[in-house]
Design an enzyme around this catalytic site. Structure first.
Site, PDB file in Angstrom:
ATOM      1  N   CYS A   4      30.366  21.764  35.804  1.00 23.83           N
ATOM      2  CA  CYS A   4      29.917  23.112  36.172  1.00 23.83           C
ATOM      3  C   CYS A   4      30.915  23.665  37.192  1.00 23.83           C
ATOM      4  O   CYS A   4      31.135  23.068  38.254  1.00 23.83           O
ATOM      5  CB  CYS A   4      28.511  23.092  36.766  1.00 23.83           C
ATOM      6  N   CYS A   7      29.440  24.285  40.688  1.00 24.88           N
ATOM      7  CA  CYS A   7      29.180  23.022  41.400  1.00 24.88           C
ATOM      8  C   CYS A   7      30.490  22.468  41.965  1.00 24.88           C
ATOM      9  O   CYS A   7      30.516  21.943  43.085  1.00 24.88           O
ATOM     10  CB  CYS A   7      28.521  22.009  40.476  1.00 24.88           C
ATOM     11  N   ASP A  30      34.656  36.665  44.556  1.00 28.94           N
ATOM     12  CA  ASP A  30      34.880  36.588  43.109  1.00 28.94           C
ATOM     13  C   ASP A  30      36.385  36.629  42.828  1.00 28.94           C
ATOM     14  O   ASP A  30      37.118  37.409  43.429  1.00 28.94           O
ATOM     15  CB  ASP A  30      34.165  37.749  42.408  1.00 28.94           C
ATOM     16  N   HIS A  46      22.062  22.897  41.507  1.00 28.66           N
ATOM     17  CA  HIS A  46      22.386  23.501  40.213  1.00 28.66           C
ATOM     18  C   HIS A  46      21.124  23.934  39.481  1.00 28.66           C
ATOM     19  O   HIS A  46      20.274  23.111  39.159  1.00 28.66           O
ATOM     20  CB  HIS A  46      23.172  22.519  39.329  1.00 28.66           C
ATOM     21  N   ASN A  86      23.369  38.232  36.415  1.00 31.27           N
ATOM     22  CA  ASN A  86      23.364  38.239  34.957  1.00 31.27           C
ATOM     23  C   ASN A  86      22.682  36.975  34.449  1.00 31.27           C
ATOM     24  O   ASN A  86      22.924  35.886  34.962  1.00 31.27           O
ATOM     25  CB  ASN A  86      24.796  38.317  34.425  1.00 31.27           C
ATOM     26  N   HIS A  97      25.530  28.747  36.188  1.00 35.43           N
ATOM     27  CA  HIS A  97      24.996  28.281  37.478  1.00 35.43           C
ATOM     28  C   HIS A  97      24.526  29.554  38.176  1.00 35.43           C
ATOM     29  O   HIS A  97      25.334  30.485  38.383  1.00 35.43           O
ATOM     30  CB  HIS A  97      26.083  27.553  38.275  1.00 35.43           C
ATOM     31  N   HIS A  99      23.873  32.700  40.066  1.00 30.49           N
ATOM     32  CA  HIS A  99      24.668  33.368  41.089  1.00 30.49           C
ATOM     33  C   HIS A  99      24.249  34.820  41.203  1.00 30.49           C
ATOM     34  O   HIS A  99      23.830  35.446  40.221  1.00 30.49           O
ATOM     35  CB  HIS A  99      26.172  33.277  40.796  1.00 30.49           C
ATOM     36  N   HIS A 101      25.784  38.443  42.366  1.00 29.36           N
ATOM     37  CA  HIS A 101      26.964  39.224  42.712  1.00 29.36           C
ATOM     38  C   HIS A 101      26.562  40.209  43.818  1.00 29.36           C
ATOM     39  O   HIS A 101      25.562  40.933  43.678  1.00 29.36           O
ATOM     40  CB  HIS A 101      27.442  40.062  41.528  1.00 29.36           C
TER      41      HIS A 101
HETATM   42  P1  5GP Z   1      28.866  36.217  35.349  1.00 26.21           P
HETATM   43  O1  5GP Z   1      29.721  36.871  34.293  1.00 26.21           O
HETATM   44  O2  5GP Z   1      28.427  34.829  34.915  1.00 26.21           O
HETATM   45  O3  5GP Z   1      27.745  37.061  35.849  1.00 26.21           O
HETATM   46  O4  5GP Z   1      29.799  36.058  36.619  1.00 26.21           O
HETATM   47  C1  5GP Z   1      30.710  35.024  36.778  1.00 26.21           C
HETATM   48  C2  5GP Z   1      31.719  35.478  37.792  1.00 26.21           C
HETATM   49  O5  5GP Z   1      32.444  34.345  38.207  1.00 26.21           O
HETATM   50  C3  5GP Z   1      32.729  36.491  37.259  1.00 26.21           C
HETATM   51  O6  5GP Z   1      32.639  37.697  38.003  1.00 26.21           O
HETATM   52  C4  5GP Z   1      34.072  35.793  37.448  1.00 26.21           C
HETATM   53  O7  5GP Z   1      35.101  36.653  37.847  1.00 26.21           O
HETATM   54  C5  5GP Z   1      33.767  34.738  38.494  1.00 26.21           C
HETATM   55  N1  5GP Z   1      34.589  33.547  38.397  1.00 26.21           N
HETATM   56  C6  5GP Z   1      34.886  32.846  37.263  1.00 26.21           C
HETATM   57  N2  5GP Z   1      35.656  31.789  37.555  1.00 26.21           N
HETATM   58  C7  5GP Z   1      35.854  31.818  38.905  1.00 26.21           C
HETATM   59  C8  5GP Z   1      36.576  30.967  39.801  1.00 26.21           C
HETATM   60  O8  5GP Z   1      37.197  29.968  39.423  1.00 26.21           O
HETATM   61  N3  5GP Z   1      36.557  31.305  41.115  1.00 26.21           N
HETATM   62  C9  5GP Z   1      35.893  32.423  41.575  1.00 26.21           C
HETATM   63  N4  5GP Z   1      35.944  32.663  42.877  1.00 26.21           N
HETATM   64  N5  5GP Z   1      35.188  33.229  40.749  1.00 26.21           N
HETATM   65  C10 5GP Z   1      35.175  32.933  39.439  1.00 26.21           C
HETATM   66 ZN    ZN Z   2      26.365  24.076  38.859  1.00 23.61          ZN
END
Ligand code: 5GP
Ligand code: ZN
Length: 113
Positions: A4, A7, A30, A46, A86, A97, A99, A101
Site C-alpha cells: 500500500c 502505508c 500531494d 490501513h 474519493n 488507503h 485519505h 484531500h
Molecule cells: P485519489 O485519486 O485516490 O483520491 O487521490 C490519490 C492522490 O494521491 C492523488 O491526488 C495523487 O496525486 C496522490 N499521490 C499518488 N502517489 C503519490 C505519492 O507517491 N506521493 C504523494 N505525496 N502523493 C501521491
Molecule cells: Zn495503507
C-alpha cells in the site's frame, strides 16, 4: 498493509513532504497538486476508504477531523478550503488507503462534480 503506497509513506519507506503528524494520522503534500495548497490526511491504520471508516477507533476518527482544521490554520487557509475523500471507482479513487484531500489557496469551483 503490504504494497500500500500510503502505508509505505506513513512508515517512511517512501519519502513525502510531511506537514502534520500525531498518534493517529499523518499528513503530507500531494505529489501532483490540484490547488496551490493540496494536502492528503491519512489514518495511520490501513483502511481502504471512507466506506470502511467504521473500522477505525473513535479516537482515530476524531483525530483525523481535528487534524484537518489544525492543518488548514497552519497553512494559512483563512479564506476557506475544500475537503474531499474519493471512494471507489465512481469517484476515481486511485489509492486504496483512506485519505482526505485538503484543497485551498484559490477560489474553488462552485460545482463539486
Ligand atoms: P485519489 O485519486 O485516490 O483520491 O487521490 C490519490 C492522490 O494521491 C492523488 O491526488 C495523487 O496525486 C496522490 N499521490 C499518488 N502517489 C503519490 C505519492 O507517491 N506521493 C504523494 N505525496 N502523493 C501521491
Ligand atoms: Zn495503507
Amino acid at each position: 498493509m503490504e504494497n500500500c503506497l500510503f502505508c509505505k509513506i506513513i512508515s517512511g519507506d517512501i519519502p513525502s513532504a510531511k506537514v502534520y503528524e500525531d498518534e493517529y494520522c499523518y499528513a503530507f503534500r500531494d505529489i501532483n497538486p490540484q490547488a496551490p495548497t493540496h494536502i492528503l490526511v491519512v489514518p495511520k491504520t490501513h483502511v481502504a476508504s471512507i466506506a470502511e471508516a467504521d473500522q477505525l477507533s473513535p479516537g482515530a476518527l476524531a483525530a483525523i477531523l481535528s487534524a484537518i482544521g489544525k492543518i488548514a490554520r497552519q497553512e494559512g487557509l483563512d479564506n476557506g478550503f475544500r475537503v474531499v475523500s474519493n471512494c471507489g471507482p465512481d469517484a476515481c479513487q486511485s489509492v486504496q488507503h483512506l485519505h482526505f484531500h485538503i484543497l485551498g489557496g484559490r477560489q474553488m469551483a462552485e460545482k463539486m462534480a
